[in-house]
Write an enzyme that holds these catalytic residues in place. Structure first.
Site, PDB file in Angstrom:
ATOM      1  CE  LYS A 151       5.483   4.594   7.096  1.00 13.60           C
ATOM      2  NZ  LYS A 151       4.929   5.889   7.407  1.00 13.60           N
ATOM      3  CB  CYS A 173      19.632  46.976   3.009  1.00 12.74           C
ATOM      4  SG  CYS A 173      17.779  47.257   2.054  1.00 12.74           S
ATOM      5  CD  GLU A 232      -2.389  -1.352   2.331  1.00 15.16           C
ATOM      6  OE1 GLU A 232      -2.282   0.005   3.254  1.00 15.16           O
ATOM      7  OE2 GLU A 232      -3.311  -2.246   2.946  1.00 15.16           O
ATOM      8  CB  CYS A 292      17.229  46.791   6.033  1.00 11.99           C
ATOM      9  SG  CYS A 292      16.797  48.061   4.831  1.00 11.99           S
ATOM     10  CG  ASP A 300       4.630  12.391   5.007  1.00 11.36           C
ATOM     11  OD1 ASP A 300       4.339  12.349   6.274  1.00 11.36           O
ATOM     12  OD2 ASP A 300       5.143  13.299   4.407  1.00 11.36           O
ATOM     13  CE1 TYR A 326      -3.288   2.366   8.848  1.00 14.83           C
ATOM     14  CE2 TYR A 326      -3.112   4.351   7.779  1.00 14.83           C
ATOM     15  CZ  TYR A 326      -2.874   4.263   8.914  1.00 14.83           C
ATOM     16  OH  TYR A 326      -2.744   4.881   9.780  1.00 14.83           O
ATOM     17  CB  CYS A 347      17.066  51.297   1.063  1.00 19.19           C
ATOM     18  SG  CYS A 347      17.013  50.260   2.995  1.00 19.19           S
ATOM     19  CE  LYS A 356      10.434   7.466   6.894  1.00 20.58           C
ATOM     20  NZ  LYS A 356       9.427   8.185   7.217  1.00 20.58           N
ATOM     21  CB  CYS A 375      13.807  49.862   3.463  1.00 23.94           C
ATOM     22  SG  CYS A 375      14.547  48.609   2.351  1.00 23.94           S
TER      23      CYS A 375
END
Ligand code: IVH
Length: 673
Positions: free
Chosen positions: A115, A410, A113, A428, A117, A225, A413, A316, A434
């Site tokens: 698996k 930054c 089957e 920043c 998640d 399941y 700016c 897995k 900015c």
């Protein structure tokens, strides 16, 4: 109608509706139009209303959610919820097979089957009725999250046929379908909210929500399941799953090879190899394959270790990984000034998509990987939707490469970046100058859950800013049609719409205006709390940290942030200008009495005519309880409030988009009427 006739008709309708639900949601093969379905449902609702003594708690009319549970009761599992031991290679599977062949009697047959998640769930049915749904918890005891699980359409509330054990538990995995997950994140991003990292955790978080109507709107799904019962209906697992399908559960599709019987390791590997590729085409995530001994008698012979059954193992999948070249690192500046480094990669295929960029998190991460431009890097896509760089192929490093230097200023700016003690992110500090920070704040201001200004989107805000027409949110209220007309792609009509939208936004209630200001840590809920408690901006401006923390759910961090915000002159100026423009900065007295946040953040579309309220009354109720009215069904709609005579196309659209459809009674129930 007399009592007996009503009782019979209720039974008849219930069965018919359940059959259609099953065809629609589980089999994907409806045989009735939405409109006709609706008519049957309405008839049942009306009968249940008039003959409440026959209204069943698991009736098909009870799918809307809306129950507010405070805390989830703890339940001890009848059968402990164990885990599976993991394998990663064919060799390990061969070893497992050798081991168990020696213990079990006779030839072994296996079932493979997917698996899934997601989040494990055990659902108990008593006499064919949904009884309760419990999370895995610590394996011995979990939480009863029945109200939330009941909103999942593929989980039957009453079983079909009559050949099921009187008392049994069915286990499965609840997951967030990928298309729904991506849409949820898009919506959150548009609203300036943080996005969710992966579907599994989001499914888990959703299932723990207190308000099941939110759960209902999210469109979770479930595959089953395993059946657990003292009374067996089959000799083996495979048939047992098939039987569960007959009872109305969504079970893996044999035609799509989602479940298969295998006789030997080669067949097992064939199934595994198929899904190692094909899994990318699924609308949900799987992290491997589960292999189970099919025959129950042999399962019993094999038994359990302390943690897992000997009769099953998981194979897995390794996280998908590729290597590609790092062409450059760029830096993004967020609304709050936070800097996020981004890896720009030579495009490469990974897990079914072309990857060009990956997240690098922060400076520490870059230093840890010793990342250099030109490096061949490993890129991985695991549970997260966004791929990440996990390492460098050092053997392939160009001889002349130099360590990457993190930026000091930054990129937008030029201001020197700062980093607070204990924080991973640089930021920043040039809040007022900015551009992405300014634009970000304005985008937040106009977003759906804030001012929701019709005719004005993020793109236009950027255009307005770039054209020098606005520099902060208060500037919006000085704009005129003539000023915005010269903008690219701006026609007379859209300009008028936008200016009109800005004008209308002056009616947006205070709590949303407060949220729109973008005070750090003041989200929707906090804004509501503050507004309802202190009633006017004047009182909020003057409140001290001590006063603020007195309010329910307002902690030190939020209180300090509010005080800091209003301590800054420029913020006070902007708020004053917004006040002068006529925005709502207090809750009118007459509203205080009957407002609530029961519908907070929910958007509604009303359609059709109703028995007990006019449409205007319903609209007013939605507003007063914190919800929002919109004109047409879209991906952003939470509820379609459906009345008599609603067109079938609306319903179809709502269903396609996963919008929850409710009727007047369900709406009243949401308000606790
Ligand atoms: S059978 C004794 N079948 O994987 C456990 N589990 O690692 C028997 N899972 O918590 C579980 N898909 O929630 C089984 N097809 C599947 C599964 C599956 C996902 C989850 C399950 C369990 C975890 C075990």
């Amino acid at each position: 109608m007399n009592e007996q006739a009503a009782q019979e008709r209720i039974k008849e309708l219930t069965e018919e509706l359940e059959a259609h639900n099953h065809r629609y949601y589980v089999l994907n093969d409806p045989t009735i139009s939405d409109y006709d379905f609706d008519q049957l449902l309405k008839e049942l609702e009306s009968l249940e209303e008039h003959f409440p003594q026959f209204a069943h708690p698991n009736s098909p009319t009870k799918r809307v959610g809306g129950d507010i549970t405070k805390k989830f009761p703890e339940v001890v599992h009848d059968y402990p919820m164990l885990s599976l031991s993991n394998t990663y290679s064919k060799e390990e599977i061969v070893e497992w097979e050798n081991r168990i062949s020696k213990i079990a009697d006779g030839v072994l047959e296996y079932v493979c089957e997917l698996k899934y998640d997601g989040v494990a769930i055990g659902i108990r049915y008593v006499n064919g009725q949904f009884d309760r749904a419990v999370t895995r918890g610590d394996g011995t005891k979990g939480e009863d999250i029945s109200a939330n699980v009941k909103t999942i359409r593929t989980i039957p509330l009453r079983l079909r046929g009559d050949d099921y054990p009187a008392d049994f538990e069915i286990r499965g995995e609840i997951f967030y379908p990928l298309d729904r997950f991506l849409r949820l994140n898009e919506e959150r991003e548009a609203a300036g909210e943080s996005t969710f990292a992966n579907p599994r955790n989001t499914a888990s978080g959703t299932l723990k929500m207190q308000d099941s109507s939110v759960v209902a709107s999210r469109g979770l799904d479930c595959y089953l399941y395993g059946v657990y019962s003292k009374e067996r209906r089959s000799e083996d697992h495979f048939n047992s799953v098939a039987r569960a399908g007959d009872w109305g559960f969504k079970i893996p599709d044999q035609g799509k090879r989602m479940i298969e019987r295998c006789e030997n390791v080669d067949e097992l590997m064939d199934f595994i190899n198929h899904w190692a590729e094909a899994r990318h085409d699924l609308n949900f995530e799987i992290d491997g394959i589960v292999i189970k001994v099919n025959n129950y008698r042999q399962q019993e012979e094999l038994g359990y270790t302390a943690k897992s059954p000997r009769w099953a193992i998981a194979y897995k999948f390794k996280a998908d990984e590729v290597t590609t070249r790092l062409s450059s690192v760029t830096y993004q500046v967020g609304r709050t000034g936070a800097i996020t480094p981004v890896a720009n990669l030579e495009p490469v295929q990974l897990a079914g998509t072309t990857v060009k960029r990956a997240s690098l998190h922060n400076a520490d991460q870059i230093a840890k990987l010793d990342l250099r431009v030109g490096d061949e890097v490993y890129v991985e896509k695991g549970g997260e939707i966004i791929p990440k760089v996990t390492g460098v192929v050092l053997e392939k490093r160009p001889a002349d490469s130099t360590p990457l230097e993190y930026i000091k200023a930054c990129p937008e700016c030029g201001t020197a970046l700062e980093r607070n003690e204990g924080e991973a992110q640089h930021f920043c500090p040039n809040e007022l100058g900015c551009p992405p920070q300014i634009k970000g704040r304005m985008e937040h201001f106009i977003s759906r859950k804030a001012m929701d200004i019709e005719g004005l989107g993020a793109e236009t805000v950027n255009q307005l800013y770039d054209a020098g027409l606005i520099n902060n949110m208060a500037d919006l209220y000085d704009l005129s049609v003539e000023q915005v007309l010269p903008l690219e792609r701006m026609a007379q009509k859209s300009a008028e719409n936008m200016i009109n939208g800005i004008e209308v936004s002056k009616l947006v209630p205070f709590e949303r205006v407060l949220f729109a200001l973008g005070i750090r840590y003041v989200g929707e809920t906090v804004a509501k709390k503050l507004a309802r408690k202190l009633i006017s901006i004047e009182r909020i401006k003057e409140a001290s940290v001590e006063e603020l923390v007195e309010i329910d759910e307002i902690g030190e961090r939020i209180a300090q942030s509010v005080v800091d915000f209003f301590a800054q002159e420029h913020n006070r100026t902007i708020v004053q200008r917004l006040q002068d423009a006529g925005l709502q900065f207090e809750i009118p007295e007459e509203q205080l009495a009957d407002t609530s946040d029961k519908l907070a953040g929910k958007s509604f579309v009303i359609s059709g005519v109703f028995e007990r309220h006019s449409r205007d009354e319903l609209k007013a109720l939605i507003e007063k309880n914190g919800g929002k009215n919109t004109g047409s069904v879209s991906g952003k709609t939470d509820y379609l409030l459906a009345g008599e005579g609603m067109g079938p196309s609306k319903r179809t659209k709502a269903e396609k988009l996963g919008v929850t459809i409710i009727d007047e009674a369900a709406f009243e129930a949401m308000l606790g009427e």
